[in-house]
Design an enzyme around this catalytic site. Structure first.
Site, short mmCIF file in Angstrom:
data_model
loop_
_atom_site.label_atom_id
_atom_site.label_comp_id
_atom_site.label_asym_id
_atom_site.label_seq_id
_atom_site.Cartn_x
_atom_site.Cartn_y
_atom_site.Cartn_z
N GLY A 1 -18.21 1.67 -3.49
CA GLY A 1 -19.20 2.85 -3.11
C GLY A 1 -20.32 2.61 -4.16
O GLY A 1 -21.59 3.40 -4.13
N GLY B 1 -24.68 4.03 -3.27
CA GLY B 1 -25.31 4.64 -4.17
C GLY B 1 -24.68 5.97 -4.72
O GLY B 1 -25.31 7.19 -4.94
N TYR C 1 0.87 -1.11 -0.03
CA TYR C 1 0.00 -0.09 -0.18
C TYR C 1 0.94 1.24 0.12
O TYR C 1 1.55 1.42 0.98
CB TYR C 1 -0.76 0.00 1.34
CG TYR C 1 -1.95 -0.96 1.06
CD1 TYR C 1 -2.30 -1.78 0.10
CD2 TYR C 1 -2.77 -1.04 2.49
CE1 TYR C 1 -3.11 -2.82 0.16
CE2 TYR C 1 -3.80 -2.03 2.49
CZ TYR C 1 -3.96 -2.86 1.11
OH TYR C 1 -5.19 -3.98 1.33
N LEU D 1 -18.55 -2.29 0.26
CA LEU D 1 -19.30 -1.46 -0.36
C LEU D 1 -19.33 -1.44 -1.87
O LEU D 1 -19.74 -0.35 -2.64
CB LEU D 1 -19.00 -0.04 0.18
CG LEU D 1 -19.65 0.65 1.32
CD1 LEU D 1 -19.45 -0.20 2.72
CD2 LEU D 1 -19.25 1.93 1.82
N ALA D 2 -18.55 -2.38 -2.49
CA ALA D 2 -18.68 -2.49 -3.81
C ALA D 2 -18.29 -1.23 -4.56
O ALA D 2 -18.85 -0.59 -5.45
CB ALA D 2 -19.80 -2.99 -4.45
N LEU E 1 -22.64 0.37 -3.98
CA LEU E 1 -23.73 0.02 -2.70
C LEU E 1 -24.29 1.14 -2.20
O LEU E 1 -25.14 0.89 -1.28
CB LEU E 1 -23.29 -1.30 -2.11
CG LEU E 1 -23.44 -2.69 -2.79
CD1 LEU E 1 -22.66 -3.38 -2.16
CD2 LEU E 1 -24.55 -2.89 -3.38
#
Length: 335
Positions: free
Chosen positions: A211, A215, A53, A208-209, A213
């Protein structure tokens, strides 16, 4: 809060973990330290990073925070090894040479004497599993590592490692960190049943996929400017497709109608799946982190579970969060 046990170990973990892939890319050290403070104050004790990272900067930032706060005892520190750290042919992979050298470098950057959970970031199929496990076992026996795990491995390779460890008396894997969210449920077919049967704790990433998921996407062609799909492109952008965005927006509307925020429900759904110990969440702001902390004490209702299954049924995939796993051959239509 009800802490959960990580696999067949004595390690107790809060049911959410802090992911740190955003540290130094794009977060500043001060922003990262603020997130670490809020996470620990809010009850999170698992801090997950990797030596890859931001080319090791994430580890360095965490190490500086640990020294300033003098709270090493309060956290479960997890990092990873596998990806290249130099130009040479031995500066990568899961060989004994690379694992032992990379661990020393991580310990130095993290400013600690030991790593709680040391994980193989990806498989190295060309290297005998006995060599890899022997190196990890050496680190456990010398006290530099407490427990070992894997990340984004297929079920059969995790099972193979468990069998070799049992036969040779090596340290045993206690965790696997797979991609898992409502839009990519493929681990439910083999990895999750294997983990439940053999006591391997799951620490999913990507809850959260990207973002979707939450929205955050109006359409796949125009990602939010601060999203990873926009900032990093490549593998991150590949996951954002018209079909996935449409399903994500249906999920967000359903969550709001049920009186819960989409981000909270996305994490809650993963947290309360069988075999999951703690989904990892990598916020960019303190506000985002504070917003999801209530999930630590929340429980997924049967009604919400059924509504989620209607968007994407068990074992299925709408988005490809295994696109960094060369062993995954299944391809998913974009539209």
């Amino acid at each position: 809060m009800q802490y959960r046990t990580l696999g067949r170990s004595g390690l107790r973990i809060a049911p959410l973990g802090l992911g740190t892939d955003n540290f130094a890319n794009p977060l500043t050290e001060a922003e990262a330290h603020a997130l670490l403070d809020v996470a620990v104050e809010g009850g999170i004790n698992l801090i997950d990073t990797a030596n890859s990272y931001a080319a090791g900067e994430s580890e360095r930032i965490i190490g500086g925070w640990l020294q300033r706060r003098r709270n090493r005892h309060a956290v479960v520190l997890a990092t990873k090894v596998h990806y290249p750290v130099g130009p040479g042919p031995n500066d990568r992979g899961n060989s004994r040479r690379h694992i032992l050298a990379a661990c020393e470098d991580s310990l130095r950057r993290l400013q600690t004497d030991f790593i709680d959970l040391y994980q193989l970031h990806r498989p190295s199929p060309e290297i005998p599993v006995e060599e890899t496990l022997y190196a990890l076992d050496m680190l456990v026996r010398t006290g530099k590592v407490r427990y070992i795990g894997t990340t984004t491995h297929p079920a059969w390779q995790v099972m193979e490692a468990l069998m070799v460890s049992e036969r040779r008396g090596f340290a045993r894997l206690v965790s696997e960190q797979p991609p898992y969210n409502l839009l990519d449920r493929r681990i439910e077919n083999e990895l999750m049943p294997m983990a439940l049967r053999h006591g391997v704790g799951l620490l999913p990433w990507g809850a959260l996929a990207a973002g979707m998921l939450a929205g955050r996407y109006q359409d796949a062609a125009h990602p939010p400017p601060d999203s990873r799909a926009a900032l990093r492109g490549g593998i991150y952008a590949e996951r954002v497709t018209p079909r996935a965005v449409e399903a994500g927006n249906r999920f967000a509307a359903m969550a709001q109608e049920a009186g819960i925020s989409p981000a909270q429900l996305a994490l809650l759904w993963v947290k309360d799946q069988p075999g999951v110990v703690a989904p990892l969440y990598g916020p960019r702001t303190v506000e985002q982190l504070r917003h999801v902390l209530p999930v630590l004490e929340m429980h997924l209702s049967d009604d919400l579970r059924r509504l989620c299954d209607a968007i994407n049924p068990p074992g299925s995939a709408i988005a490809n969060f295994h696109n960094t796993a060369p062993w995954m051959k299944m391809r998913i239509p974009a539209g």
